[in-house]
Structures are given as structure tokens and as C-alpha cells.
Design an enzyme around this catalytic site. Structure first.
Site, PDB file in Angstrom:
ATOM      1  N   THR A  23       0.809  -1.215   0.000  1.00 47.81           N
ATOM      2  CA  THR A  23       0.000   0.000   0.000  1.00 47.81           C
ATOM      3  C   THR A  23       0.843   1.267   0.000  1.00 47.81           C
ATOM      4  O   THR A  23       1.884   1.349   0.649  1.00 47.81           O
ATOM      5  CB  THR A  23      -0.916   0.002   1.235  1.00 47.81           C
ATOM      6  N   THR A  67       1.865  -2.820   8.191  1.00 53.47           N
ATOM      7  CA  THR A  67       1.848  -3.490   9.489  1.00 53.47           C
ATOM      8  C   THR A  67       3.194  -4.157   9.756  1.00 53.47           C
ATOM      9  O   THR A  67       3.726  -4.842   8.889  1.00 53.47           O
ATOM     10  CB  THR A  67       0.727  -4.545   9.525  1.00 53.47           C
ATOM     11  N   GLU A 102      -4.165 -13.834   2.885  1.00 58.11           N
ATOM     12  CA  GLU A 102      -4.328 -12.676   3.762  1.00 58.11           C
ATOM     13  C   GLU A 102      -5.796 -12.444   4.083  1.00 58.11           C
ATOM     14  O   GLU A 102      -6.168 -12.244   5.248  1.00 58.11           O
ATOM     15  CB  GLU A 102      -3.732 -11.432   3.106  1.00 58.11           C
TER      16      GLU A 102
END
Length: 440
Positions: free
Chosen positions: A160, A194, A279
Site C-alpha cells: 500500500t 503493518t 491474507e
């Protein structure tokens, strides 16, 4: 032994029969629940409020090989045995680990109700390592997998960007070969990554093709992060999952060896989308457990909370709220179980093709169910559910994490649309193949 609160566990753990789980799965559950309870769940809320897990927690899980179950099933058996890992906790042989064992692990890791502590431990292994396992060359695997599989080093997945989230084809971080052809020079940013702040390496999506090349211009690289020249990282303050180490990464003339390429140039979009299936399924499992924690907490609360001279549970409107949310929750869990079971019976390529779109739908629906269960819990807890301490603090924390379930891994609206488009595409392909098959 206390009688379990309704909705507090899946039916197979509440003493009801199951068509999916066998003795191996029950033995696995019995082995890992006490470990996870002791090393994670007992202090998850405390650690999430402090926004970081102590370093020893990761080390404790690594020492027990309790990060390996975050990998997609089947496990990389040859690699694990070569590294001396023949069994997991409870004596489960690595070659016997299937997607139902994976489901049980993900469900137990989320049992605290807050996603941050679990995500801070497992995200790298679950989503950062698989692209190297699935698509990396032998030399790439030899260089990175021993440290990553044994959790001597940490990884993350870096897709991202500020202007490219669900729109993976819009990635603008560039990787241009140096004049001598030995390095990629990487420039750009990654956002909402993350675990990034703790990661030694990232499996990163970059643009190796020219501007405007879209999906065809994407590739994946193993990019060193922590302490690497040209890499700057900082924590991001987010509304939920605050202990998961959400990170902003800046890449300024970062020299990455060409041999760090994952697979082939221009194949990055395929690698990313394939990786998304595991995911999204993992997210769906954890989010469904969060919904379970919220709803069972509300159920327990209204049994003892009195208003107007009698327990709240005596109010028909309260029972109606619990019933609606409970029906959604148990329906969602049945679908999650079905998915995991199907994964144990299907070849990887078949599952990617047949279930890829539905996995997106499953993940999107998990967020919708969590929203309903968290909203129900907050309403039934009343003021306590809106307070960051006391009886309702966990419900309040879960409520803040609802957007974190509906956005990462593919935003809800994007996944709902993707699922139907994939189903249409699959239907049309099968119809075309049928039309072209020889007539007898």
C-alpha cells in the site's frame, strides 16, 4: 467447570458435533490454547493500550515455532525439516498441518478481541514470507528463508501507498536498474505497513515498468528495511490495532541487489493478488473471532445488568438485538469453516481460481458482521461501552477496530465488486470452455 457463555466459542468447541474437525484438529487446539493464553491473551489488552508488545513475546513465540502456523497450508515441509522443525506444538507433524489447523491457530490468536497484539506477531510470517516461498528463486530462498522461517529475522508485506491501496495497479514506487545492472534503485513511499517498524526485510511491490504500464509494470523485491541506507521509517497513529506497528516507509535511492527480485519482472500483480487470498482468509477468521468476543461479552453483560428493576435480558428488544447479531455471526463462522475445509480438499491452483473472488467476499462479510456485533455490544453496554476503562473497555476497543477490519486487505466496497466480477469471469471462462469442447 463454568458453563460457557452463548456465542463465546464456535459450536465445535461448545460440545456440538462437527463434520470438519477431527482428532488431529482437537489435539492441536488443546495444545495451542494454553500457550497462546499464557504468552499473549492474558496481557493483550495491557500491551495494546501501551501500543507495543515487549520484545520477549515475539521471541517466546519464535522459540516454540508458534509463528510458523501463520503460513498458508500446506507448510513448506522440505524447508522446515531441513531447518530441524519436524513437529509443531502438541506433536503435530508439519506435513499433517492443513487449513483447518491454520483456521484454529488464527481463531485462537484473535481470542483477546483486539487485533493489534496478534498482528504484531504474525503479519510478517503470514503475508511477507509466502511470496518468497511461492515465487522466489532457489538462491533467493537460500539467502532469506532460514532466518525468516525460524523468526531470527522479521519481515512484512509492503504493497500500500498513500495513493494506491486497493488499487494495486496504481503503485508508483519505482525500481530502476543501475547503470551496471547489479542493483535496483528504489524510490517512493509505502504507507500503513503493518510490522514495518520492526521488520528487517519487506516483500515489496514496486514499479519496474515505465509510467503508465499499470499492472504489467509491477514486480516484487525483497527490500531490506531496518537500518538500511536510504530507508526511513516512522510509526503511524491509527484508530485501532495500535500495537501492530503500522508504519510509513520512505525509500530514497535505496540500492537493492537485482538478485533480490521475487520471481520474474512484470509478474508482481499476479504475485500480490495470489498472496491476498491467504491474507483475506486469515483476516476473515480473526475478524469473526473479534465479533464473537464482542457479542458474547454483551450477552454476559445483559444477563447481570439490571434496569427498570429487572435484568436487561428480560427486555424483548435486547434479545432481538442479540438474535440478529448472533445469526450473522454463526452464519459467517459456518462459511469460514466451509472455506477452510474446501482448502484442505483442493489443489492450490484450483483454490486460487475457484475461491479467489469468494475469499474477497468472505473478508468483506467478516467486516460487516463485526460492525453489527460491535455496534450491538456498545448499545447494550450503554455508557460503559463508550468508556475506555471499566466493564466495557474491551467492547469500546473492538468498536474502534471495526474500520481496521473493513479497509485493510482490500476495502469492503472494492472486495464486494471484485468478488462478483471474478465470479462472472470464472463463469464466462467455463462457459467458453464448454462451448469449445468436442461434441459426441
Amino acid at each position: 467447570m463454568a458453563v460457557p457463555i452463548p456465542f463465546s466459542d464456535p459450536s465445535w468447541l461448545m460440545g456440538l458435533p462437527s463434520a470438519h474437525f477431527n482428532d488431529s484438529h482437537r489435539k492441536w487446539h488443546a495444545a495451542i490454547r494454553p500457550f497462546i493464553q499464557k504468552h499473549l491473551i492474558e496481557r493483550s489488552i495491557e500491551w495494546d493500550k501501551s501500543e507495543t508488545l515487549p520484545e520477549h513475546v515475539f521471541a517466546d513465540f519464535a522459540a516454540a515455532n508458534m509463528l510458523i502456523p501463520a503460513l498458508p497450508a500446506p507448510l513448506p515441509v522440505a524447508w522446515l525439516k531441513r531447518l530441524g522443525v519436524h513437529e509443531l506444538l502438541g506433536g503435530l507433524k508439519v506435513e499433517e498441518f492443513d487449513y483447518l489447523h491454520s483456521l484454529i491457530f488464527a481463531d485462537e490468536m484473535a481470542r483477546a478481541g483486539v487485533a493489534g497484539p496478534s498482528a504484531s506477531l504474525t503479519t510478517g510470517m503470514a503475508f511477507g514470507v509466502p511470496p518468497i516461498l511461492k515465487f522466489g528463486s532457489r538462491q533467493l530462498q537460500e539467502r532469506f528463508l532460514p532466518d525468516l522461517l525460524l523468526a531470527r529475522k522479521r519481515s512484512c508485506i509492503a504493497i500500500t501507498e498513500s495513493d494506491a491501496g486497493s488499487d494495486v495497479a496504481g503503485i508508483t514506487t519505482t525500481a530502476v536498474k543501475s547503470s551496471d545492472g547489479k542493483h535496483y534503485i528504489v524510490n517512493g513511499t509505502k504507507k500503513w505497513i503493518t510490522n514495518g517498524i520492526w521488520a528487517d526485510y519487506s516483500s515489496m511491490a514496486v514499479r519496474t515498468g515505465p509510467p503508465g504500464s499499470g499492472a504489467a509494470g509491477l514486480s516484487m523485491l525483497v527490500v531490506p528495511l531496518k537500518g538500511y541506507p536510504g530507508v526511513t521509517m516512522r510509526r503511524l497513529k491509527v484508530g485501532g490495532q495500535v500495537s501492530a506497528g503500522t508504519t510509513f516507509i520512505e525509500l530514497d535511492e535505496v540500492r537493492v541487489p537485482v538478485k533480490n527480485l521475487i520471481g520474474e519482472e512484470g509478474m508482481g500483480m499476479r504475485y500480490v493478488m495470489t498472496n491476498f487470498n491467504h491474507e483475506r482468509l486469515s483476516i476473515a477468521v480473526g475478524v469473526t473471532r473479534q465479533a464473537r468476543v464482542a457479542l458474547s461479552a454483551a450477552f454476559e453483560y445483559v444477563m447481570k445488568r439490571e434496569a427498570f428493576g429487572r435484568p436487561l435480558m428480560d427486555q424483548p428488544v435486547v434479545r432481538h438485538r442479540l438474535a440478529k447479531a448472533g445469526a450473522l455471526l454463526e452464519s459467517q463462522w459456518a462459511w469460514v469453516e466451509q472455506f477452510a475445509f474446501q482448502m484442505t480438499r483442493m489443489a492450490k491452483d484450483d483454490a486460487d481460481r475457484e475461491l479467489g473472488g469468494l475469499t474477497g467476499l468472505l473478508k468483506a462479510q467478516a467486516g460487516i458482521v463485526l460492525r453489527e456485533c460491535a455496534d450491538t455490544a456498545v448499545i447494550l453496554f450503554g455508557g460503559n461501552g463508550y468508556t475506555r476503562s471499566g466493564q466495557g473497555e474491551l467492547v469500546e476497543m473492538i468498536y474502534r477496530e471495526v474500520p481496521g477490519a473493513r479497509i485493510p486487505g482490500g476495502s469492503e466496497d472494492v472486495l464486494l465488486d471484485l468478488a462478483v466480477r471474478q465470479l462472472v469471469k470464472l463463469f464466462q471462462a467455463k462457459t467458453k470452455a464448454l462451448d469449445q469442447s468436442p461434441r459426441i
